[in-house]
Design an enzyme around this catalytic site. Structure first.
Site, short mmCIF file in Angstrom:
data_model
loop_
_atom_site.label_atom_id
_atom_site.label_comp_id
_atom_site.label_asym_id
_atom_site.label_seq_id
_atom_site.Cartn_x
_atom_site.Cartn_y
_atom_site.Cartn_z
N LYS A 83 48.71 48.89 39.43
CA LYS A 83 47.53 48.01 39.36
C LYS A 83 47.44 47.46 37.94
O LYS A 83 47.37 48.22 36.95
CB LYS A 83 46.30 48.84 39.68
CG LYS A 83 45.26 48.14 40.51
CD LYS A 83 44.21 49.17 40.88
CE LYS A 83 43.10 48.54 41.67
NZ LYS A 83 41.96 49.46 41.77
C1 E4P Z 1 39.51 48.16 43.74
O1 E4P Z 1 40.68 48.43 43.76
C2 E4P Z 1 38.51 48.78 42.85
O2 E4P Z 1 38.90 50.10 42.61
C3 E4P Z 1 37.13 48.86 43.45
O3 E4P Z 1 37.08 48.27 44.73
C4 E4P Z 1 36.02 48.48 42.52
O4 E4P Z 1 34.81 48.61 43.20
P1 E4P Z 1 33.40 48.70 42.48
O5 E4P Z 1 32.95 47.32 42.16
O6 E4P Z 1 32.51 49.36 43.51
O7 E4P Z 1 33.59 49.56 41.26
#
Ligand code: E4P
Length: 216
Positions: A83
């Protein structure tokens, strides 16, 4: 539509895997920080539980640092996806990693132009954060529609991974648009199956049957 769970919590991942509908996992540094075990150990364990894509995020924000961390994370298991933040240095890292055959997930995407760039760079997944857009009175789902349209226009192979999901209607709306993947916190996955009329109906079926048998 593929279902990923958005957590680094092993118990939640095991429980979601037991439901039989889990295709992968996404993690991020904030999610990892909530757990006691080191990130690498968590990722090793997650990859043992889930055979599908497991996103592991780099902390570096410069190209060299991202490439170094990506190399270390990719060694954990074959199903690790790196990522990478959607910034200029990240774009270069996505290009290099995809050329090396390493899968990537472009994270923190908030506008269609970012999605277009990471697809051109060869990202495996693009993660638009819809809940965070909704939080500031912008439409997260409109962004999903735009990205799906752009990718279909040019048949990009990058999969649209709907992220920052807050409730079951996000899942339904993303599915109607035709997003490839959605990543959800455990509580949203659990809510997808629930309907009060199902529970009321089931209770009545059982009590009707028992009453009839008692009176027979
Ligand atoms: C995606 O890969 C992220 O980890 C995640 O969906 C972020 O979500 P949040 O806005 O609830 O922190």
């Amino acid at each position: 539509m593929k279902f990923f769970i958005d957590t680094a919590n092993i118990e939640q991942i095991k429980s979601a895997a037991e439901m039989g509908v889990l295709d992968g996992v996404t993690t991020n540094p904030s999610l990892a920080a909530k757990e006691t075990a080191p990130y690498r150990e968590l990722l090793e364990e997650i990859c043992r539980i889930v055979p599908g894509p497991v996103s592991a995020e780099v902390l570096a924000t410069d190209y060299d640092g991202m490439m170094k961390e990506a190399g270390e994370l990719a060694k954990i298991a074959d199903n690790i996806v790196i990522k990478i933040p959607t910034i200029l240095e990240g774009l270069k890292a996505i290009k290099s990693l995809s050329s090396d055959g390493i899968k990537t997930n472009a994270t923190l995407v908030f506008q269609p132009s970012q999605a277009l760039l990471v697809a051109k760079a060869g990202a495996t997944f693009v993660s638009p954060f819809i809940g965070r857009l909704d939080d500031i009175s912008q439409s997260g789902m409109e962004l999903i529609e735009q990205i799906v349209t752009i990718y279909n226009n040019y048949t990009f192979a990058t999969e649209v991974l709907v992220a920052s999901v807050r409730h079951p209607m996000h899942v339904v709306e993303a599915a109607l648009i035709g997003a490839d993947v959605i990543t959800m916190p455990y509580n949203v996955i659990a809510k997808l199956i629930k309907h009060p009329l199902t529970d009321i109906g089931l209770e009545k079926f059982i009590s009707d049957y028992k009453k009839a048998k008692q009176n027979a």
